[in-house]
Design a protein around this motif. Structure first.
Motif, PDB file in Angstrom:
ATOM      1  N   GLN A  10       5.301  31.085   1.683  1.00  0.00           N
ATOM      2  CA  GLN A  10       5.940  31.732   2.840  1.00  0.00           C
ATOM      3  C   GLN A  10       5.787  33.256   2.750  1.00  0.00           C
ATOM      4  OE1 GLN A  10       9.961  30.250   2.831  1.00  0.00           O
ATOM      5  NE2 GLN A  10       9.393  28.337   3.841  1.00  0.00           N
ATOM      6  N   THR A  13       2.316  34.118   3.909  1.00  0.00           N
ATOM      7  CA  THR A  13       2.246  33.931   5.359  1.00  0.00           C
ATOM      8  C   THR A  13       2.943  35.071   6.087  1.00  0.00           C
ATOM      9  OG1 THR A  13       2.168  31.534   5.099  1.00  0.00           O
ATOM     10  CG2 THR A  13       2.862  32.361   7.250  1.00  0.00           C
ATOM     11  N   ARG A  14       4.135  35.443   5.622  1.00  0.00           N
ATOM     12  CA  ARG A  14       4.882  36.519   6.281  1.00  0.00           C
ATOM     13  C   ARG A  14       4.202  37.869   6.116  1.00  0.00           C
ATOM     14  NH1 ARG A  14      10.791  35.068   7.500  1.00  0.00           N
ATOM     15  NH2 ARG A  14      10.637  37.128   8.416  1.00  0.00           N
ATOM     16  N   CYS A  15       3.586  38.101   4.957  1.00  0.00           N
ATOM     17  CA  CYS A  15       2.838  39.350   4.778  1.00  0.00           C
ATOM     18  C   CYS A  15       1.747  39.442   5.840  1.00  0.00           C
ATOM     19  CB  CYS A  15       2.216  39.426   3.383  1.00  0.00           C
ATOM     20  SG  CYS A  15       3.346  39.921   2.077  1.00  0.00           S
ATOM     21  N   ARG A  16       0.993  38.360   6.000  1.00  0.00           N
ATOM     22  CA  ARG A  16      -0.080  38.362   7.002  1.00  0.00           C
ATOM     23  C   ARG A  16       0.504  38.521   8.403  1.00  0.00           C
ATOM     24  NH1 ARG A  16      -2.327  35.092   3.012  1.00  0.00           N
ATOM     25  NH2 ARG A  16      -1.479  33.117   3.733  1.00  0.00           N
ATOM     26  N   MET A  17       1.613  37.859   8.671  1.00  0.00           N
ATOM     27  CA  MET A  17       2.254  37.935   9.986  1.00  0.00           C
ATOM     28  C   MET A  17       2.666  39.373  10.318  1.00  0.00           C
ATOM     29  SD  MET A  17       5.530  35.696  11.241  1.00  0.00           S
ATOM     30  CE  MET A  17       6.842  36.696  10.591  1.00  0.00           C
ATOM     31  N   TYR A  18       3.143  40.115   9.313  1.00  0.00           N
ATOM     32  CA  TYR A  18       3.573  41.503   9.513  1.00  0.00           C
ATOM     33  C   TYR A  18       2.445  42.509   9.304  1.00  0.00           C
ATOM     34  CZ  TYR A  18       8.478  40.229   9.924  1.00  0.00           C
ATOM     35  OH  TYR A  18       9.669  39.703  10.358  1.00  0.00           O
ATOM     36  N   CYS A  71      11.210  43.542   6.501  1.00  0.00           N
ATOM     37  CA  CYS A  71      10.520  42.382   7.070  1.00  0.00           C
ATOM     38  C   CYS A  71      11.289  41.084   6.818  1.00  0.00           C
ATOM     39  CB  CYS A  71       9.114  42.268   6.478  1.00  0.00           C
ATOM     40  SG  CYS A  71       8.019  43.618   6.947  1.00  0.00           S
TER      41      CYS A  71
END
Length: 170
Positions: A10, A13-18, A71
């Motif tokens: 997760q 995924t969140r790093c890429r999302m942000y 984030c």
């Protein structure tokens, strides 16, 4: 897949999302929090990160922690008079905080859906995060005989006055 492995996935995924680069340093800081049970301060995270990355600066650790907190990948645990601590467990939960030694312990909310608390929120207010901190003395501090000035009846400037309502409820 274990809880920590899922949390790490997760995180990626969140790093890429942000739009955040998944750097080794950022990942190391997150792993330190993920595997910690002590809710470390930034300085403690820095000490541990330097074991893996000796050239990592204190400022880099602070920036990474602030970025991850903004984030919502980690949460800050604050209480007056103490350094901010960090927690990778972002699911809504509460904390027991020892005001003497700084120990922070996670506890699950009794009311899992928060219906009791949410009934008191004014209409139109959108809750983004939720945490209750219970402040007191941990068992080790109680057993060691450590007392707070308020418990001894002596508060700076109030020798004969009332005690703080936070420390007289026992």
């Amino acid at each position: 897949m274990s809880f920590r492995a899922m949390a790490l996935e997760q995180f990626y995924t969140r790093c890429r999302m942000y739009g955040l680069a998944v750097t080794k340093q950022r990942t190391q800081v997150y792993k330190i929090l993920l595997y910690s049970t002590e809710h470390p301060t930034a300085d403690r995270v820095y000490e541990q990160a330097r074991e893996e990355f000796p050239g990592m600066s204190r400022m880099s650790v602070y920036r990474i922690l602030e970025t991850l907190a903004s984030c919502h990948m980690i949460r800050k645990v604050n209480h007056p008079g103490a350094a901010t601590r960090y927690d990778a467990f972002v699911k809504p939960h509460h904390h027991l905080i020892c005001v003497k030694c700084g120990l922070v312990v996670d506890i699950d909310p009794v009311d899992k859906d928060f219906s009791l608390e949410l009934k008191q929120i004014p209409e139109g207010f959108r809750v983004l995060d939720y945490c209750v901190d219970f402040q007191g003395l941990c068992a080790a501090c109680v057993n060691s005989g450590k007392t707070l000035p308020q418990e001894a009846g002596v508060c700076k400037g109030e020798q004969d006055g009332p005690r703080s309502p936070y420390y007289g409820a026992e």
